[in-house]
Design a protein around this motif. Structure first.
Motif, PDB file in Angstrom:
ATOM      1  N   SER A   1       0.810  -1.196  -0.075  1.00 28.00           N
ATOM      2  CA  SER A   1      -0.217  -0.071  -0.048  1.00 28.00           C
ATOM      3  C   SER A   1       0.857   1.282   0.053  1.00 28.00           C
ATOM      4  O   SER A   1       1.781   1.470   1.060  1.00 28.00           O
ATOM      5  CB  SER A   1      -0.903   0.027   1.332  1.00 28.00           C
ATOM      6  OG  SER A   1      -1.771   1.128   1.346  1.00 28.00           O
TER       7      SER A   1
ATOM      8  N   LEU B   1      -8.869   0.915   2.680  1.00 26.71           N
ATOM      9  CA  LEU B   1      -9.777  -0.084   2.702  1.00 26.71           C
ATOM     10  C   LEU B   1     -10.364  -0.249   1.357  1.00 26.71           C
ATOM     11  O   LEU B   1     -10.408  -1.339   0.967  1.00 26.71           O
ATOM     12  CB  LEU B   1     -10.830  -0.047   3.896  1.00 26.71           C
ATOM     13  CG  LEU B   1     -11.937  -1.317   3.629  1.00 26.71           C
ATOM     14  CD1 LEU B   1     -11.247  -2.416   4.320  1.00 26.71           C
ATOM     15  CD2 LEU B   1     -13.232  -0.734   4.800  1.00 26.71           C
ATOM     16  N   VAL B   2     -10.783   0.934   0.708  1.00 24.26           N
ATOM     17  CA  VAL B   2     -11.492   0.837  -0.378  1.00 24.26           C
ATOM     18  C   VAL B   2     -10.570   0.433  -1.659  1.00 24.26           C
ATOM     19  O   VAL B   2     -10.772  -0.318  -2.227  1.00 24.26           O
ATOM     20  CB  VAL B   2     -12.064   2.192  -0.737  1.00 24.26           C
ATOM     21  CG1 VAL B   2     -12.646   2.253  -2.290  1.00 24.26           C
ATOM     22  CG2 VAL B   2     -13.397   2.347   0.012  1.00 24.26           C
ATOM     23  N   THR B   3      -9.579   1.135  -1.506  1.00 27.68           N
ATOM     24  CA  THR B   3      -8.441   0.652  -2.684  1.00 27.68           C
ATOM     25  C   THR B   3      -8.113  -0.818  -2.367  1.00 27.68           C
ATOM     26  O   THR B   3      -7.391  -1.397  -3.450  1.00 27.68           O
ATOM     27  CB  THR B   3      -7.193   1.714  -2.591  1.00 27.68           C
ATOM     28  OG1 THR B   3      -6.634   1.746  -1.296  1.00 27.68           O
ATOM     29  CG2 THR B   3      -7.792   3.117  -2.993  1.00 27.68           C
ATOM     30  N   SER B   4      -7.624  -1.254  -1.267  1.00 26.37           N
ATOM     31  CA  SER B   4      -7.180  -2.474  -1.050  1.00 26.37           C
ATOM     32  C   SER B   4      -8.099  -3.741  -1.575  1.00 26.37           C
ATOM     33  O   SER B   4      -7.890  -4.843  -1.863  1.00 26.37           O
ATOM     34  CB  SER B   4      -6.938  -2.891   0.502  1.00 26.37           C
ATOM     35  OG  SER B   4      -8.244  -2.976   1.102  1.00 26.37           O
ATOM     36  N   HIS B   5      -9.422  -3.084  -1.952  1.00 24.75           N
ATOM     37  CA  HIS B   5     -10.327  -4.227  -2.527  1.00 24.75           C
ATOM     38  C   HIS B   5     -10.588  -3.950  -4.001  1.00 24.75           C
ATOM     39  O   HIS B   5     -11.560  -4.081  -4.450  1.00 24.75           O
ATOM     40  CB  HIS B   5     -11.736  -4.018  -1.588  1.00 24.75           C
ATOM     41  CG  HIS B   5     -11.668  -4.877  -0.483  1.00 24.75           C
ATOM     42  ND1 HIS B   5     -11.220  -4.205   0.909  1.00 24.75           N
ATOM     43  CD2 HIS B   5     -11.912  -6.265   0.336  1.00 24.75           C
ATOM     44  CE1 HIS B   5     -11.594  -4.999   1.919  1.00 24.75           C
ATOM     45  NE2 HIS B   5     -11.556  -6.123   1.299  1.00 24.75           N
ATOM     46  N   ARG B   6      -9.585  -3.087  -4.378  1.00 25.82           N
ATOM     47  CA  ARG B   6      -9.542  -2.670  -5.828  1.00 25.82           C
ATOM     48  C   ARG B   6     -10.479  -1.674  -6.277  1.00 25.82           C
ATOM     49  O   ARG B   6     -10.968  -1.644  -7.375  1.00 25.82           O
ATOM     50  CB  ARG B   6      -9.544  -4.063  -6.802  1.00 25.82           C
ATOM     51  CG  ARG B   6      -8.660  -4.993  -6.520  1.00 25.82           C
ATOM     52  CD  ARG B   6      -7.362  -4.522  -6.846  1.00 25.82           C
ATOM     53  NE  ARG B   6      -6.331  -5.250  -6.854  1.00 25.82           N
ATOM     54  CZ  ARG B   6      -4.995  -4.969  -6.803  1.00 25.82           C
ATOM     55  NH1 ARG B   6      -4.870  -3.835  -6.885  1.00 25.82           N
ATOM     56  NH2 ARG B   6      -4.077  -5.966  -6.448  1.00 25.82           N
ATOM     57  N   GLY B   7     -11.031  -0.865  -5.168  1.00 24.20           N
ATOM     58  CA  GLY B   7     -12.008   0.359  -5.427  1.00 24.20           C
ATOM     59  C   GLY B   7     -11.362   1.374  -5.769  1.00 24.20           C
ATOM     60  O   GLY B   7     -10.171   1.333  -5.765  1.00 24.20           O
TER      61      GLY B   7
END
Length: 201
Positions: free
Chosen positions: A40, A102-108
């Motif tokens: 990250s 959190l959002v970006t770690s789930h590919r958001g």
């Protein structure tokens, strides 16, 4: 997951530590050498050639976010185009940074709402804006729906559209629902693309 902040070294911002106790600061050179798959990584937009670094790290599989002291729509587009999964103010509160991680770690994708409207408006203008609209597309809308659609396409929020047209936000939402149905689009971004598409011969 360790959070890697790529900056000049003097940017040890307490909010970053407040969001992530294990945050590590890296120089551009250290990030190039160390960051990779699954990391990250937060890249400051005031470092030299940051878009190239974002492209390199995202190409390795790192989850890259860009932080800026002066966020603006064009820089947002540059960040996303380079491969970043998110973009925000460098002084965002810890809870927002954690949510973004959190959002970006789930590919958001994460873009602050106030910037998203401006980005969408910039995209609409870049596509040619009102001068490129197809008459047959707009003819499906009532006069008021057309006014709402154009204001939204320019990047205005529901509240701004309501104030501009002297109607309630609830009425704006109702018009948007009708506009989306008539034009066969799901959301504001698709509306912008529909209104900005080239007229075919």
């Amino acid at each position: 997951m360790t959070q890697l902040f790529v900056c000049h070294g003097h940017d040890d911002i307490p909010r970053w530590r407040g969001a992530f106790g294990e945050a590590r600061l890296l120089s551009r050179q250290q990030a190039r050498a160390q960051a990779g798959e699954g990391d990250s990584v937060w890249v400051m937009s005031d470092i030299e050639a940051w878009p190239n670094l974002v492209t390199l790290l995202s190409g390795r599989g790192a989850i890259v976010k860009v932080l800026s002291y002066a966020p603006d729509p064009l820089e947002t587009l540059r960040a996303l185009d380079a491969g970043a999964r998110g973009y925000a103010h460098a002084l965002s509160p810890p809870e927002l940074l954690r949510q973004m991680a959190l959002v970006t770690s789930h590919r958001g994708i994460w873009v602050p709402p106030e910037l998203l409207a401006q980005v969408m408006g910039s995209a609409y203008r870049a596509l040619g804006g009102e001068s490129r609209q197809q008459d047959e597309v707009l003819s499906e809308l009532t006069e008021r729906e057309r006014a709402v659609a154009l204001a939204v396409a320019e990047g205005q929020s529901n509240k701004e559209v309501a104030r501009r047209l002297e109607i309630t936000e609830r009425t704006v939402k109702a018009h948007l629902g009708a506009i989306f149905r008539k034009l066969g689009v799901r959301d504001r971004l698709q509306l912008i693309l529909k209104l900005g598409q080239r007229e075919t011969a």
